[in-house]
Design a protein around this motif. Structure first.
Motif, short mmCIF file in Angstrom:
data_model
loop_
_atom_site.label_atom_id
_atom_site.label_comp_id
_atom_site.label_asym_id
_atom_site.label_seq_id
_atom_site.Cartn_x
_atom_site.Cartn_y
_atom_site.Cartn_z
N ALA A 383 5.67 6.80 6.90
CA ALA A 383 4.78 5.70 6.76
C ALA A 383 6.85 4.41 6.47
O ALA A 383 6.72 4.84 5.38
N PHE A 385 8.22 0.81 5.42
CA PHE A 385 7.26 -0.77 5.03
C PHE A 385 9.09 -1.00 4.07
O PHE A 385 10.24 -0.57 4.60
N THR A 391 7.01 -6.16 -6.54
CA THR A 391 5.82 -5.30 -6.01
C THR A 391 5.65 -4.05 -6.62
O THR A 391 4.88 -3.03 -7.66
N ARG A 405 14.36 -0.99 4.72
CA ARG A 405 13.45 -0.56 5.71
C ARG A 405 13.69 1.31 5.07
O ARG A 405 14.95 1.10 4.93
N GLN A 407 10.94 4.71 4.67
CA GLN A 407 10.01 5.41 5.43
C GLN A 407 9.45 6.70 3.92
O GLN A 407 10.03 7.48 3.39
N ARG A 409 5.11 6.83 2.30
CA ARG A 409 4.49 6.50 0.74
C ARG A 409 3.48 7.20 0.40
O ARG A 409 3.32 8.53 0.77
#
Length: 424
Positions: A383, A385, A391, A405, A407, A409
């Motif tokens: 995934a 993101f 956050t 960047r 990968q 999750r």
């Protein structure tokens, strides 16, 4: 109640397998594992062919209680750990005051139990006040729950004091964790010596400072027979000494932080203080050598070395800024960079993230096995993101991966079968 995880990619670090199957949990422990037709259960979770692995056991997490709760509390660190797939935090004693008495340790244990959804295993200081002059009451602290003893990055310089502490720890079967850096050479350094540090005008330290300190520690290990763990090996020059010690049968293990496995000295760029860590980031040749050492098993443990620092301590000139980075939530996606680069397979990665640290501390976690605690993480390794530091659940947001960047999750985290985090 029985909970079934079906259609899961089971990442087994003990057997070093990665296969589709199911896992059944009852009463906080793993009841059964298999392939083919799954059994009936009260609660069924379809993992949709995502990865199910033992929860991460993270050695060397700094939670700033007592003394600096504004930087990180057990509540915020526990929430960050759950979101990062970390089910056991092994916390450092470099607090204010240091965790060097049973009373302070009991306070920390009580606060952790009240506030954190993940397991907390505290370490205690090796010397009183982490001052390197007088060893702590190792036996009393061990009885109070300390899983290891360390002065952290405050290196014990006096060989007589350190040898006595190691001898006493050996008699009690206690684990001593050390920070292999020569304190004289590394004092005031904020970069690794070389062309880059010279061009940037940064105070630097030679990689030899790590090798010299490790050689000293390993000589004392040979003399005392103590169980020893190097918290961070960050240079290629230290690896031969580690290999010799293991080959000679010493009870020695070593770790490396995720930042030293995935970043190098050039990432500092134009004095970006979020990249200032301790020890400083190394050359790319060192980083590659460390990745190979993890893949071969020479380096046993990958840790976050989670070190919260507030904005005021980071918004300073590079050489004056505080060292350290938060990493509880970024440990998993950053480690998956090594998988996506074909540098290491998922089961071998999970040996370093979960199985090996649990074994070193004598914990029964870190395994996908019948009877093992149901400390689990479900994650999507692919995934994508872009990380936004605002956050993150930590109180401090000093991550070098801001805007990167990534990968991988976390979709869910369970501790003793209890669902403590659900990701998107």
């Amino acid at each position: 109640m029985k909970t079934l995880f079906k259609n899961a990619r089971l990442i087994d670090p003990e057997a070093e397998t990665d296969a589709l199957g199911w896992l059944l949990v009852e009463g906080g422990t793993i009841l059964a594992i298999g392939t083919g037709q799954p059994p009936a259960a009260d609660n069924v979770i379809d993992c949709a062919r995502k990865c199910l692995a033992p929860g991460i056991v993270d050695i060397g997490v700094k939670v700033c209680e007592p003394g600096e709760r504004h930087k990180e509390s057990f509540g915020s660190a526990g929430a960050a750990a759950a979101a990062g797939g970390v089910t056991t935090m092994v916390t450092r004693p470099d607090t204010q005051p240091a965790i060097d008495t049973p009373e302070v340790l009991e306070f920390v244990t009580r606060r952790a139990r009240e506030a954190s959804p993940v397991r907390i295993k505290p370490m205690a200081a090796l010397t009183k006040g982490r001052e390197g002059r007088e060893m702590v009451e190792i036996g009393f602290l061990q009885d109070a729950g300390a899983v290891a003893f360390t002065d952290g990055d405050q290196v014990v310089e006096n060989n007589k004091v350190l040898s006595r502490a190691m001898t006493y720890a050996r008699s009690l079967g206690a684990l001593v964790i050390a920070h292999p850096q020569d304190p004289g050479l590394s004092a005031g350094a904020s970069a690794t010596s070389g062309k880059f540090a010279s061009l940037r005008g940064l105070p630097a330290v030679s990689p030899m400072a790590e090798r010299m300190a490790l050689d000293r520690d390993l000589a004392l290990v040979e003399m005392t027979g103590v169980k020893y763990h190097a918290d961070q090996i960050t240079t290629a020059r230290a690896l031969p000494a580690l290999e010799r010690a293991k080959g000679n049968g010493r009870d020695v293990t070593a770790g490396v932080s995720i930042h030293h496995l995935t970043l190098n000295e050039l990432d500092v760029g134009d004095y970006r203080t979020f990249f200032k860590v301790k020890p400083p980031l190394r050359a790319e040749t060192d980083r590659v050598a460390l990745v190979e050492a993890v893949a071969s098993g020479l380096i046993d443990v990958i840790c976050s070395m989670h070190t919260p620092q507030d904005e005021e301590s980071k918004r300073l000139p590079y050489e004056e800024a505080a060292a350290g980075a938060v990493a509880l939530e970024t440990l998993l996606p950053a480690a998956l960079r090594l998988v996506h680069a074909d540098a290491i397979a998922l089961p071998r990665l999970w040996r370093a993230l979960s199985l090996n640290p649990a074994r070193r501390l004598g914990l029964d976690t870190g395994r996908l096995a019948t009877g093992a605690p149901a400390d689990l993480v479900l994650f999507d390794p692919d995934a994508p993101f872009v990380l936004d530091r605002f956050t993150l659940r930590s109180k401090s947001l000093n991550t070098p991966f801001d805007g990167a960047r990534m990968q991988g999750r976390v979709l869910g985290t369970w501790v003793a079968g209890k669902h403590i985090f659900e990701g998107g």
